[in-house]
Design a protein around this motif. Structure first.
Motif, PDB file in Angstrom:
ATOM      1  N   ALA A 176       2.593 -42.972 -21.538  1.00  0.00           N
ATOM      2  CA  ALA A 176       3.124 -43.650 -20.381  1.00  0.00           C
ATOM      3  C   ALA A 176       2.258 -44.716 -19.995  1.00  0.00           C
ATOM      4  CB  ALA A 176       3.391 -42.428 -19.392  1.00  0.00           C
ATOM      5  N   LEU A 177       1.063 -44.539 -20.242  1.00  0.00           N
ATOM      6  CA  LEU A 177      -0.041 -45.531 -19.493  1.00  0.00           C
ATOM      7  C   LEU A 177       0.166 -46.952 -20.259  1.00  0.00           C
ATOM      8  CD1 LEU A 177      -2.651 -45.562 -17.936  1.00  0.00           C
ATOM      9  CD2 LEU A 177      -3.945 -45.211 -20.052  1.00  0.00           C
TER      10      LEU A 177
ATOM     11  N   TYR B  15      -4.238 -48.693 -21.869  1.00  0.00           N
ATOM     12  CA  TYR B  15      -3.812 -47.907 -23.004  1.00  0.00           C
ATOM     13  C   TYR B  15      -4.611 -48.191 -24.218  1.00  0.00           C
ATOM     14  CZ  TYR B  15      -0.733 -46.470 -26.869  1.00  0.00           C
ATOM     15  OH  TYR B  15      -0.304 -45.883 -28.021  1.00  0.00           O
ATOM     16  N   ASP B  16      -4.943 -49.415 -24.593  1.00  0.00           N
ATOM     17  CA  ASP B  16      -5.641 -49.497 -25.671  1.00  0.00           C
ATOM     18  C   ASP B  16      -7.145 -49.210 -25.639  1.00  0.00           C
ATOM     19  OD1 ASP B  16      -3.636 -51.042 -26.899  1.00  0.00           O
ATOM     20  OD2 ASP B  16      -4.487 -53.248 -26.197  1.00  0.00           O
ATOM     21  N   SER B  17      -7.661 -49.054 -24.416  1.00  0.00           N
ATOM     22  CA  SER B  17      -9.064 -48.366 -24.223  1.00  0.00           C
ATOM     23  C   SER B  17      -8.927 -46.946 -24.502  1.00  0.00           C
ATOM     24  CB  SER B  17      -9.364 -48.887 -22.703  1.00  0.00           C
ATOM     25  OG  SER B  17     -10.772 -48.042 -22.358  1.00  0.00           O
ATOM     26  N   VAL B  18      -8.199 -46.250 -23.979  1.00  0.00           N
ATOM     27  CA  VAL B  18      -7.820 -44.641 -24.325  1.00  0.00           C
ATOM     28  C   VAL B  18      -7.701 -44.539 -25.823  1.00  0.00           C
ATOM     29  CG1 VAL B  18      -6.308 -42.697 -23.758  1.00  0.00           C
ATOM     30  CG2 VAL B  18      -7.049 -44.223 -22.076  1.00  0.00           C
ATOM     31  N   ILE B  19      -6.783 -45.297 -26.343  1.00  0.00           N
ATOM     32  CA  ILE B  19      -6.582 -45.116 -27.925  1.00  0.00           C
ATOM     33  C   ILE B  19      -7.869 -45.298 -28.545  1.00  0.00           C
ATOM     34  CG2 ILE B  19      -5.463 -46.088 -29.766  1.00  0.00           C
ATOM     35  CD1 ILE B  19      -3.757 -44.250 -27.737  1.00  0.00           C
ATOM     36  N   GLU B  20      -8.652 -46.165 -28.081  1.00  0.00           N
ATOM     37  CA  GLU B  20      -9.933 -46.556 -28.757  1.00  0.00           C
ATOM     38  C   GLU B  20     -11.043 -45.469 -28.649  1.00  0.00           C
ATOM     39  OE1 GLU B  20     -12.384 -48.694 -31.335  1.00  0.00           O
ATOM     40  OE2 GLU B  20     -10.451 -49.282 -30.377  1.00  0.00           O
ATOM     41  N   THR B  21     -10.975 -44.497 -27.460  1.00  0.00           N
ATOM     42  CA  THR B  21     -11.741 -43.363 -27.439  1.00  0.00           C
ATOM     43  C   THR B  21     -11.333 -42.359 -28.296  1.00  0.00           C
ATOM     44  OG1 THR B  21     -10.492 -42.311 -25.565  1.00  0.00           O
ATOM     45  CG2 THR B  21     -11.987 -43.921 -24.960  1.00  0.00           C
TER      46      THR B  21
ATOM     47  N   PHE C 254       1.294 -32.577 -22.896  1.00  0.00           N
ATOM     48  CA  PHE C 254       1.107 -32.986 -21.579  1.00  0.00           C
ATOM     49  C   PHE C 254       0.238 -34.318 -21.542  1.00  0.00           C
ATOM     50  CE2 PHE C 254      -0.860 -33.172 -17.155  1.00  0.00           C
ATOM     51  CZ  PHE C 254       0.503 -33.509 -16.635  1.00  0.00           C
ATOM     52  N   THR C 255      -0.779 -34.325 -22.249  1.00  0.00           N
ATOM     53  CA  THR C 255      -1.953 -35.246 -22.066  1.00  0.00           C
ATOM     54  C   THR C 255      -1.261 -36.565 -22.877  1.00  0.00           C
ATOM     55  OG1 THR C 255      -3.799 -33.642 -22.124  1.00  0.00           O
ATOM     56  CG2 THR C 255      -4.284 -36.245 -22.864  1.00  0.00           C
TER      57      THR C 255
END
Length: 138
Positions: A51-52, A60-66, A44-45
């Motif tokens: 989708a972001l 999206y890039d920020s989330v992937i960096e985390t 789900f996440t």
């Protein structure tokens, strides 16, 4: 009205009471459900963060960096362990359900599932954590 003693109410549970007290089969059942739910929430996440990219590529890039965080790497190892256990135990459950001798060998098959899980997870843990450990050392 006939009265019953505790031994008559206990049925076949090993705990000696009326409640099932945690035989190996129950714990494999609980672990199967937990790993299934964890896998569902990961998927789900994953769908949401993927989708972001259509909404905001920068977000999206920020989330992937985390996700490059060492703690997240540990969660990834846990996810692989959960998916692997769920898949192996699912095969065992199907064998118990559809193989005529499955119920007879269900305990042995559980120990085989655990053994395969350990054999795969030990090198898996090493290779998945190798980058994180080397980065923490520098």
């Amino acid at each position: 009205m006939a009265s019953t003693t505790a031994s008559e109410r206990s049925g076949t549970s090993r705990g000696g009471g009326t409640l099932y007290r945690g035989d190996l089969g129950m714990w494999s059942w609980v672990a199967h459900r937990i790993t299934g739910v964890l896998t569902f929430f990961f998927l789900f996440t994953h769908v949401l963060d993927t989708a972001l990219v259509r909404v905001s590529p920068n977000a999206y890039d920020s989330v992937i960096e985390t996700y490059k965080n060492p703690v997240v790497n540990l969660f990834e190892v846990g996810l692989v362990g959960a998916v692997l256990y769920h898949a192996l135990n699912g095969i065992r459950v199907m064998l118990v359900d559809f193989w005529e001798k499955g119920a007879k060998y269900q305990r042995l098959m559980l120990w085989i599932v655990v053994a395969v899980w350990v054999v795969v997870m030990i090198p898996g843990f090493y290779f998945m954590m190798e980058r994180t450990i080397s980065e923490l050392g520098h």
